[in-house]
Design a protein around this motif. Structure first.
Motif, short mmCIF file in Angstrom:
data_model
loop_
_atom_site.label_atom_id
_atom_site.label_comp_id
_atom_site.label_asym_id
_atom_site.label_seq_id
_atom_site.Cartn_x
_atom_site.Cartn_y
_atom_site.Cartn_z
N GLY A 8 0.77 -1.23 0.00
CA GLY A 8 0.00 0.00 0.00
C GLY A 8 0.80 1.28 0.00
O GLY A 8 0.24 2.37 -0.09
N GLY A 9 2.12 1.16 0.13
CA GLY A 9 2.94 2.36 0.11
C GLY A 9 3.00 2.96 -1.29
O GLY A 9 2.51 2.39 -2.26
N TRP A 37 2.33 -0.62 14.17
CA TRP A 37 2.98 -0.03 13.01
C TRP A 37 4.14 0.84 13.49
O TRP A 37 3.98 1.66 14.40
CB TRP A 37 2.02 0.83 12.21
CG TRP A 37 1.03 0.07 11.38
CD1 TRP A 37 -0.27 -0.19 11.70
CD2 TRP A 37 1.25 -0.51 10.09
NE1 TRP A 37 -0.86 -0.91 10.70
CE2 TRP A 37 0.05 -1.11 9.69
CE3 TRP A 37 2.36 -0.57 9.24
CZ2 TRP A 37 -0.09 -1.78 8.48
CZ3 TRP A 37 2.22 -1.23 8.03
CH2 TRP A 37 1.00 -1.82 7.66
N PHE A 38 5.29 0.63 12.88
CA PHE A 38 6.47 1.46 13.10
C PHE A 38 6.82 2.12 11.77
O PHE A 38 6.38 1.69 10.70
CB PHE A 38 7.66 0.62 13.55
CG PHE A 38 7.51 0.00 14.89
CD1 PHE A 38 6.95 -1.26 15.05
CD2 PHE A 38 7.95 0.66 16.04
CE1 PHE A 38 6.82 -1.85 16.30
CE2 PHE A 38 7.84 0.08 17.29
CZ PHE A 38 7.26 -1.18 17.41
N ARG A 39 7.67 3.13 11.82
CA ARG A 39 8.23 3.70 10.62
C ARG A 39 9.69 4.07 10.86
O ARG A 39 10.09 4.30 11.99
CB ARG A 39 7.44 4.91 10.14
CG ARG A 39 7.50 6.13 11.04
CD ARG A 39 6.54 7.20 10.52
NE ARG A 39 6.57 8.42 11.34
CZ ARG A 39 5.74 9.44 11.17
NH1 ARG A 39 4.80 9.40 10.21
NH2 ARG A 39 5.83 10.51 11.94
N GLN A 40 10.43 4.09 9.77
CA GLN A 40 11.84 4.46 9.84
C GLN A 40 12.11 5.54 8.80
O GLN A 40 12.25 5.24 7.60
CB GLN A 40 12.73 3.24 9.60
CG GLN A 40 14.20 3.56 9.81
CD GLN A 40 15.09 2.35 9.65
OE1 GLN A 40 14.76 1.40 8.93
NE2 GLN A 40 16.22 2.36 10.35
N PRO A 41 12.18 6.79 9.24
CA PRO A 41 12.51 7.87 8.31
C PRO A 41 13.94 7.73 7.82
O PRO A 41 14.77 7.05 8.46
CB PRO A 41 12.35 9.13 9.18
CG PRO A 41 11.50 8.71 10.34
CD PRO A 41 11.87 7.28 10.58
N TYR A 95 7.56 1.93 6.29
CA TYR A 95 6.56 1.57 7.31
C TYR A 95 6.55 0.05 7.50
O TYR A 95 6.53 -0.70 6.51
CB TYR A 95 5.17 2.07 6.91
CG TYR A 95 4.99 3.55 7.14
CD1 TYR A 95 5.61 4.48 6.31
CD2 TYR A 95 4.23 4.03 8.20
CE1 TYR A 95 5.49 5.84 6.53
CE2 TYR A 95 4.09 5.39 8.43
CZ TYR A 95 4.72 6.29 7.59
OH TYR A 95 4.58 7.64 7.82
N TYR A 96 6.56 -0.36 8.76
CA TYR A 96 6.66 -1.76 9.11
C TYR A 96 5.56 -2.15 10.08
O TYR A 96 5.30 -1.43 11.04
CB TYR A 96 8.00 -2.04 9.79
CG TYR A 96 9.20 -1.71 8.93
CD1 TYR A 96 9.68 -0.41 8.84
CD2 TYR A 96 9.85 -2.71 8.20
CE1 TYR A 96 10.76 -0.10 8.05
CE2 TYR A 96 10.94 -2.41 7.40
CZ TYR A 96 11.39 -1.10 7.33
OH TYR A 96 12.48 -0.81 6.55
N THR A 121 7.11 -1.24 3.73
CA THR A 121 6.62 -0.62 2.50
C THR A 121 6.95 0.87 2.57
O THR A 121 6.79 1.50 3.62
CB THR A 121 5.11 -0.87 2.30
OG1 THR A 121 4.69 -0.37 1.04
CG2 THR A 121 4.27 -0.22 3.40
N GLN A 122 7.41 1.44 1.46
CA GLN A 122 7.90 2.80 1.46
C GLN A 122 6.77 3.80 1.19
O GLN A 122 5.96 3.60 0.27
CB GLN A 122 9.00 2.98 0.40
CG GLN A 122 9.56 4.37 0.29
CD GLN A 122 10.33 4.81 1.53
OE1 GLN A 122 10.95 3.98 2.20
NE2 GLN A 122 10.29 6.10 1.85
#
Length: 127
Positions: A8-9, A37-41, A95-96, A121-122
């Motif tokens: 979905g990214g 949900w986590f994210r890594q900038p 996003y993870y 997914t980015q």
């Protein structure tokens, strides 16, 4: 072995919406674990975005996404969702989804404390 696959990214404009999905290989994962949900900038560590507890009765959000993002799950589809509205350039990240002991933690090691993770997914938001 538990598998989790995000999708979905994409690349969107500021103010747009996206819905991320995370399909898990076993339905029981959604009820045996809290789902997060986590994210890594770019160039940064993983950060908490949103979490839902095992019973799906309590949801937690990072302050930066409160009111714009919504976490949900569909047990019949074995899927965790993250609806993201009013996206901003600072939401740009990988996003993870993760299966974790708790739906929220202030620990800096929260991501690593989880038991299973997807491949990510980015999401890229341009101004």
């Amino acid at each position: 072995q538990v598998q989790m696959v995000e999708s979905g990214g994409g690349s969107v404009q500021s103010g747009d919406s996206l819905r991320l999905s995370c399909v898990v290989s076993r339905r029981t994962v959604l009820t045996d674990y809290a789902m997060v949900w986590f994210r890594q900038p770019p160039g940064k560590e993983h950060e908490f975005v949103a979490g839902v507890n095992r019973a799906a009765l309590r949801k937690y959000y990072a302050e930066s996404v409160q009111g714009r993002f919504r976490i949900s799950r569909d047990d019949a589809k074995r899927t965790l969702y993250l609806q993201m509205n009013s996206l901003k350039p600072e939401d740009t990240a990988g996003y993870y989804c993760a299966a974790c002991p708790d739906a929220y933690s202030s620990s800096s090691s929260f991501f690593n404390d989880c038991d299973y993770w997807g491949q990510g997914t980015q999401v890229t938001v341009s101004s």
